[in-house]
Design a protein around this motif. Structure first.
Motif, PDB file in Angstrom:
ATOM      1  N   UNK A 105      53.830 -73.021 -23.513  1.00  0.00           N
ATOM      2  CA  UNK A 105      54.472 -74.293 -24.046  1.00  0.00           C
ATOM      3  C   UNK A 105      53.505 -74.734 -25.132  1.00  0.00           C
ATOM      4  N   UNK A 106      53.962 -75.901 -25.899  1.00  0.00           N
ATOM      5  CA  UNK A 106      53.120 -76.364 -26.948  1.00  0.00           C
ATOM      6  C   UNK A 106      53.123 -75.585 -28.306  1.00  0.00           C
ATOM      7  N   UNK A 107      52.106 -75.453 -28.953  1.00  0.00           N
ATOM      8  CA  UNK A 107      51.997 -74.798 -30.251  1.00  0.00           C
ATOM      9  C   UNK A 107      52.837 -73.505 -30.329  1.00  0.00           C
ATOM     10  N   UNK A 108      53.731 -73.443 -31.373  1.00  0.00           N
ATOM     11  CA  UNK A 108      54.517 -72.051 -31.689  1.00  0.00           C
ATOM     12  C   UNK A 108      55.540 -71.820 -30.687  1.00  0.00           C
ATOM     13  N   UNK A 109      55.920 -72.843 -29.913  1.00  0.00           N
ATOM     14  CA  UNK A 109      56.965 -72.672 -29.050  1.00  0.00           C
ATOM     15  C   UNK A 109      58.259 -72.406 -29.445  1.00  0.00           C
ATOM     16  N   UNK A 110      58.452 -72.566 -30.989  1.00  0.00           N
ATOM     17  CA  UNK A 110      59.720 -71.964 -31.577  1.00  0.00           C
ATOM     18  C   UNK A 110      59.458 -70.640 -32.096  1.00  0.00           C
ATOM     19  N   UNK A 111      58.293 -70.007 -32.207  1.00  0.00           N
ATOM     20  CA  UNK A 111      58.137 -68.495 -32.572  1.00  0.00           C
ATOM     21  C   UNK A 111      57.800 -67.847 -31.342  1.00  0.00           C
TER      22      UNK A 111
END
Ligand code: AMP
Ligand code: MG
Length: 316
Positions: A105-111
């Motif tokens: 989870x957290x940073x870059x969750x969309x990538x």
């Protein structure tokens, strides 16, 4: 709230750890530039980074880790070339883009990718060891403006950062080189402190997704905004400052061998030039000039990262 600059002694590190564990943010020195650090697993802390920097949400963050095991834990797979690059250049100014571990989870969750590096700075490494978390950390400045290479630069650009660990001036003074290892041939996403020649000795061929950058031309890929690293004054690249007309309220930035009176003269060595570039742009901005004429650097590969930054600083 106004930020405080503290020495990176045990008390300073402890205060930083407390803030980071409370999902707040802390600016800290690295060998490239100062970073605005946040718990990479905390959506709240990451949100604060984007808010303080006014960074567009599509521009992803680099995650700083203490060593290879922590980097591997963030990646879905770890190619053999990553091991060789890490052995050769970590800790150091090389960021690797890898497939992201899907459960994160957290940073870059969309990538589906993640960018990681191990910084070569004693304060950054002590902070990472003490906090025991991967830290997402873009440069500690307002989006698009000049990156900070001192604690004072951080506070001037981001007065609301709660805490800045002061580690003195950054030794490289230019951002890390970003290399994508998810492509068949490793792809250069951002030229930076670590030069291509050294990289190729480990990887063999490297694809240049980014075409030559001296003209500041638009980039196709996300996370590579065209205007970036820019001073308040308008920046123009000129082929030869020695024959340029220099109007009122104009500063000149050049290097040894191409100097003119009253100019900011940097080294003709690209490593030293890069280390001083952002501080020189800050000084020129502070002097109140409206325009900065910059001597175009040589077209050689050694100057690639500098041409990239100047091209973006000059972009409208
Ligand atoms: P900054 O944090 O401002 O130094 O910039 C971070 C840069 O790292 C971005 O502009 C991208 O070039 C690169 N980056 C970070 N995360 C990724 C990712 N997941 N995929 C590709 N590039 C990335
Ligand atoms: Mg930046």
């Amino acid at each position: 709230m106004t930020g405080r600059v503290v020495a990176p002694d045990a008390a300073g590190i402890a205060e930083a750890v407390e803030l980071l564990r409370a999902e707040s943010v802390v600016a800290f020195p690295t060998e490239t530039v100062y970073g605005l650090g946040a718990d990479a697993f905390s959506a709240r802390a990451i949100g604060e980074v984007y808010r303080l920097k006014n960074r567009p949400s599509w521009n992803p963050l680099i995650v700083h880790v203490a060593g290879v095991p922590a980097a591997r834990a963030l990646a879905a797979d770890w190619p053999a070339v990553a091991d060789r690059l890490a052995a050769a250049f970590w800790p150091g100014p090389l960021t690797l883009v890898l497939r992201r571990a899907p459960h994160l989870t957290g940073v870059g969750a969309a990538n589906d990718t993640i960018a990681v590096r191990v910084p070569a700075h004693d304060v950054a490494l002590r902070l990472l060891a003490a906090v025991g978390l991967p830290l997402a950390a873009p440069s500690a400045n307002r989006s698009e403006s000049i990156s900070p290479t001192t604690a004072e630069h951080v506070l001037r650009s981001l007065p609301d950062v709660p805490l800045v660990l002061d580690g003195g001036p950054s030794s490289w003074g230019i951002e890390s080189t970003v290399l994508d290892l998810t492509t068949a041939v490793p792809t250069l996403l951002r030229p930076g402190a670590l030069g291509l020649r050294a990289l190729r000795e480990v990887t063999g061929a490297i694809a240049l997704r980014d075409a030559e950058t001296a003209d500041g031309a638009a980039r196709p890929s996300p996370g590579m905004s065209r205007r970036h690293y820019a001073p308040r004054a308008t920046l123009h690249l000129v082929p030869d400052v020695r024959s340029a007309e220099i109007p009122e309220k104009t500063g000149v930035l050049t290097y040894e061998g191409a100097d003119v009176p009253d100019a900011e003269v940097l080294s003709a060595d690209p490593r030293e030039y890069a280390a001083d570039l952002y501080a020189a742009l800050h000084r020129l901005d502070d002097s109140g000039v409206e325009t900065i004429l910059v001597q175009q650097p040589p077209e050689t590969e050694d100057w690639l990262a500098i041409r990239d930054r100047l091209g973006r600083a000059a972009a409208k």
